[in-house]
Design a protein around this motif. Structure first.
Motif, PDB file in Angstrom:
ATOM      1  N   ASP A 250      -4.855  13.014  -8.930  1.00 11.78           N
ATOM      2  CA  ASP A 250      -5.441  12.113  -7.996  1.00 11.78           C
ATOM      3  C   ASP A 250      -5.976  11.039  -8.630  1.00 11.78           C
ATOM      4  OD1 ASP A 250      -4.709  13.513  -5.770  1.00 11.78           O
ATOM      5  OD2 ASP A 250      -6.738  14.494  -5.532  1.00 11.78           O
TER       6      ASP A 250
ATOM      7  N   LYS B  10      -3.701   8.473 -10.210  1.00 14.03           N
ATOM      8  CA  LYS B  10      -3.073   7.679  -9.247  1.00 14.03           C
ATOM      9  C   LYS B  10      -4.002   6.321  -8.983  1.00 14.03           C
ATOM     10  CE  LYS B  10      -0.441  11.063  -6.551  1.00 14.03           C
ATOM     11  NZ  LYS B  10      -0.673  12.001  -5.113  1.00 14.03           N
ATOM     12  N   VAL B  11      -5.263   6.591  -8.918  1.00 14.19           N
ATOM     13  CA  VAL B  11      -6.129   5.284  -8.773  1.00 14.19           C
ATOM     14  C   VAL B  11      -6.619   4.727 -10.017  1.00 14.19           C
ATOM     15  CG1 VAL B  11      -6.870   6.342  -6.550  1.00 14.19           C
ATOM     16  CG2 VAL B  11      -8.328   7.005  -8.864  1.00 14.19           C
ATOM     17  N   ASN B  12      -5.913   4.965 -11.051  1.00 12.62           N
ATOM     18  CA  ASN B  12      -6.132   4.286 -12.498  1.00 12.62           C
ATOM     19  C   ASN B  12      -7.651   4.393 -12.969  1.00 12.62           C
ATOM     20  OD1 ASN B  12      -3.449   3.507 -13.119  1.00 12.62           O
ATOM     21  ND2 ASN B  12      -4.003   1.875 -11.443  1.00 12.62           N
TER      22      ASN B  12
ATOM     23  N   ARG C 142     -10.658   2.622  -0.752  1.00  8.57           N
ATOM     24  CA  ARG C 142      -9.404   3.557  -0.655  1.00  8.57           C
ATOM     25  C   ARG C 142      -9.316   4.632   0.461  1.00  8.57           C
ATOM     26  NH1 ARG C 142      -8.675   8.823  -2.345  1.00  8.57           N
ATOM     27  NH2 ARG C 142      -6.311   9.250  -3.286  1.00  8.57           N
ATOM     28  N   ASP C 143     -10.767   5.069   0.780  1.00 10.90           N
ATOM     29  CA  ASP C 143     -10.605   6.100   2.017  1.00 10.90           C
ATOM     30  C   ASP C 143     -11.721   6.204   2.693  1.00 10.90           C
ATOM     31  OD1 ASP C 143     -10.111   8.130   3.711  1.00 10.90           O
ATOM     32  OD2 ASP C 143     -10.565   9.651   1.924  1.00 10.90           O
TER      33      ASP C 143
ATOM     34  N   ARG D 206      -5.557   4.304   1.021  1.00 10.72           N
ATOM     35  CA  ARG D 206      -5.098   2.921   0.632  1.00 10.72           C
ATOM     36  C   ARG D 206      -4.657   2.935  -0.770  1.00 10.72           C
ATOM     37  NH1 ARG D 206      -9.394   0.236   3.446  1.00 10.72           N
ATOM     38  NH2 ARG D 206      -9.162   0.292   5.564  1.00 10.72           N
ATOM     39  N   ASP D 207      -4.029   1.954  -1.288  1.00  8.07           N
ATOM     40  CA  ASP D 207      -3.734   1.747  -2.632  1.00  8.07           C
ATOM     41  C   ASP D 207      -4.830   0.938  -3.429  1.00  8.07           C
ATOM     42  OD1 ASP D 207      -2.507   1.772  -5.181  1.00  8.07           O
ATOM     43  OD2 ASP D 207      -0.958   0.315  -4.526  1.00  8.07           O
TER      44      ASP D 207
ATOM     45  N   ASP E 174      -7.641   0.902  -6.924  1.00  9.80           N
ATOM     46  CA  ASP E 174      -8.127   1.481  -8.149  1.00  9.80           C
ATOM     47  C   ASP E 174      -9.374   1.871  -8.000  1.00  9.80           C
ATOM     48  OD1 ASP E 174      -5.522   1.176  -9.114  1.00  9.80           O
ATOM     49  OD2 ASP E 174      -6.154  -0.534 -10.385  1.00  9.80           O
TER      50      ASP E 174
ATOM     51  N   ILE F  84      -6.294  -5.389  -0.094  1.00 10.27           N
ATOM     52  CA  ILE F  84      -5.664  -4.082   0.766  1.00 10.27           C
ATOM     53  C   ILE F  84      -4.710  -4.607   1.769  1.00 10.27           C
ATOM     54  CG2 ILE F  84      -6.800  -2.166   2.250  1.00 10.27           C
ATOM     55  CD1 ILE F  84      -9.259  -2.180   0.867  1.00 10.27           C
TER      56      ILE F  84
ATOM     57  N   GLU G 289      -2.271  -2.561   3.362  1.00 12.65           N
ATOM     58  CA  GLU G 289      -2.091  -1.628   4.379  1.00 12.65           C
ATOM     59  C   GLU G 289      -2.028  -2.106   5.866  1.00 12.65           C
ATOM     60  OE1 GLU G 289      -2.399   0.693   0.662  1.00 12.65           O
ATOM     61  OE2 GLU G 289      -3.472  -0.741   1.575  1.00 12.65           O
TER      62      GLU G 289
END
Length: 424
Positions: free
Chosen positions: A42, A45-47, A178-179, A188-189, A191, A236, A238
C-alpha cells in the motif's frame, strides 16, 4: 472492512457477560513484522516518504506518539515509521470484535470513543513503564469529515504530564485526499507523505501547564487538507470525487433546505432548488447555475456549524429519527436487536424502542464530541451513544444525512452547556 454481526433479542443481549478488562500485551514481533510486510504494498502505491524533525535524541525510550487520523492507511504509516521499536496502538473497541486475540497480539489497546474510560490512562502507563513500548494514540478519536481538525480532549494535556515521556507527532499529508470518509471507500490516486517530530520532551511537559500543553497540541493538530491540496496543486481527476459529498454538505446555502443535497460524480446538487456546484480537480467548489456562496468545502461546513449553533441557542434544534439498533457488550459480535427511535435536543440523547424495553438517556456533558461515522464497517451511516458497559449503534432508517449535523450539534451543545454552568 467488515465486522461480525449477529441477530439476537435485547433480552438475550443484556444477559451476556461483559468483557473483562485485561492489561495490554507487548506486541508480537512476528505480527508486527507481518503488518509491516503487508503494508509495504500500500505504501509503495502512494510513493510514501517521511521527514524526521527533532528526532536525533529519541533512541529506544518509549514515547507517546500522537497522530492525526484520516484513513486506515494511518496505521500502516505509523508501523513503517516506528518499526522495529515496539508500539502499542490505542484503538476503538469495536475493532476487537471477532478478533480480540489478534488485536492484542498486535499490541492494540481498546477504548470506547468519546466515553470516559478510566482504564485507558492506566493501560497506557502500563505499556510505557512496564512493557517498555511506545503508545500510538489518535487523540482526535474520529476521522475528519471536512478535511479539518476535529476537537481534542481537554484531558490530553493532563495525560501528557502524567505519563512523563517524550511526545512525538506524526502528521500525514495526502491521506485524507486519497480516501476521504464521505467518499464511500473509493480510493483516489494521491501520493502520501508524513513528518515525524518530537514536539515535547519530558522536561518541557513538566515545565508547562496543562493549559499550555493543550494549546500547543491544538496548534499542532490544526490543518485544512483541502487547502493543502489547493496549495500543492494536487490533481484529483477521478470522476467519483464528489460521490457522497452531501454527507458533509447537507444543507443548501441558497434555499436553506437540509437533506436534499446529492453528491454524485463531480457534482453537488440541491434537489430542492437545483443549485449545482462542481468539485474540480484541485478541491475547489465552482457554482454552475447560481451565484456561488462557497468555493471551499471547510467554509461551507463551518457555515453549517454556525447554523446549528444558532438553532441550539434559539431552541429550534431537534432530531427525531427511526433507527435500527445494534449493540456492543462484548468482543464477540455486534448484536442486531431491532428498531427504536433516537431523539436529540438541548437535554441530550434519548434512545427508546424494542417494544418498550429500551430507554437510554445521555446528557450533553457526557462527551465533548460524538462517535458518528459514514458507511461504518460497510453497514451504513451511524451514530453511536452509550457507556463503558454498553454501546448503541444507531442507523437511520430513512437514510437521511443526519450524521454530520448530529455530531456538530453534540459538540456545540457540550460547549453551550459547559458555558452555562460556569466553565471556561
Amino acid at each position: 472492512m467488515k465486522i461480525k454481526t449477529r441477530d439476537m433479542s435485547y433480552d438475550e443481549v443484556i444477559k451476556l457477560p461483559r468483557h473483562k478488562h485485561k492489561n495490554p500485551k507487548r506486541p508480537s514481533a512476528f505480527f508486527r513484522w507481518l503488518l509491516k510486510f503487508i503494508s509495504e504494498g500500500d505504501l509503495k502505491k502512494v510513493n510514501f516518504s517521511y521527514e524526521s524533525i527533532n528526532m536525533d535524541d529519541i533512541k529506544d525510550e518509549p514515547c507517546l506518539v500522537l497522530m492525526n487520523h484520516s484513513s486506515f492507511i494511518d496505521l500502516e504509516i505509523a508501523e513503517k515509521i516506528w518499526y522495529p521499536r515496539p508500539l502499542q496502538i490505542v484503538c476503538t473497541s469495536d475493532g476487537f470484535i471477532g478478533k480480540d486475540g489478534l488485536m492484542r497480539a498486535i499490541g492494540c489497546i481498546p477504548t470506547q470513543k468519546f466515553v470516559t474510560d478510566l482504564n485507558l490512562l492506566k493501560d497506557m502507563k502500563y505499556s510505557l513503564k512496564t512493557l517498555k513500548s511506545s503508545v500510538l494514540m489518535y487523540p482526535e478519536a474520529s476521522y475528519s469529515f471536512d478535511g479539518t481538525a476535529t476537537p481534542l480532549p481537554e484531558s490530553l494535556g493532563k495525560c501528557v504530564k502524567l505519563l512523563g515521556v517524550p511526545v512525538v507527532m506524526i502528521k500525514t499529508f495526502g491521506a485524507f485526499a486519497r480516501d476521504p470518509l464521505y467518499n464511500m471507500l473509493q480510493i483516489r490516486d494521491v501520493d502520501i507523505s508524513a513528518t515525524v517530530e518530537c514536539v515535547l520532551t519530558p522536561q518541557m511537559a513538566k515545565d508547562m501547564s496543562i493549559e499550555e500543553i493543550n494549546e500547543l497540541l491544538c496548534k499542532l493538530f490544526s490543518f485544512d487538507y483541502f487547502k493543502w491540496q489547493q496549495d500543492k496543486k494536487v490533481k484529483i481527476d477521478e470522476t467519483f470525487r464528489a460521490d457522497g459529498l452531501n454527507r458533509v454538505l447537507y444543507k443548501c446555502p441558497h434555499c436553506m433546505i437540509e437533506g436534499k443535497m446529492l453528491g454524485k460524480g463531480t457534482k453537488l446538487t440541491c434537489k430542492a432548488c437545483d443549485a449545482t456546484y462542481e468539485l474540480d480537480e484541485y478541491g475547489y467548489l465552482k457554482a454552475e447555475n447560481v451565484e456561488g456562496k462557497f468555493n471551499h468545502i471547510p467554509d461551507w461546513f463551518r457555515w453549517e456549524r454556525e447554523c446549528v449553533k444558532e438553532e441550539l441557542i434559539n431552541g429550534s434544534y431537534s432530531l427525531s429519527e427511526d433507527v435500527d439498533i445494534r449493540m456492543m457488550v462484548d468482543r464477540k459480535s455486534i448484536y442486531n436487536v431491532g428498531s427504536g427511535r433516537l431523539l436529540h435536543n438541548k437535554d441530550g440523547f434519548t434512545l427508546t424502542g424494542l417494544d418498550g424495553k429500551l430507554s437510554y438517556k445521555q446528557t450533553p456533558q457526557s462527551s465533548y464530541s460524538l462517535y458518528s461515522d459514514y458507511y461504518w464497517y460497510e453497514l451504513g451511516d451511524m451514530i453511536c451513544i452509550g457507556d463503558m458497559k454498553t454501546l448503541y449503534y444507531c442507523f437511520p432508517k430513512s437514510g437521511a444525512d443526519i450524521v454530520a449535523k448530529t455530531r456538530i450539534a453534540a459538540e456545540e451543545l457540550y460547549k453551550i452547556d459547559r458555558k452555562n454552568k460556569g466553565f471556561k
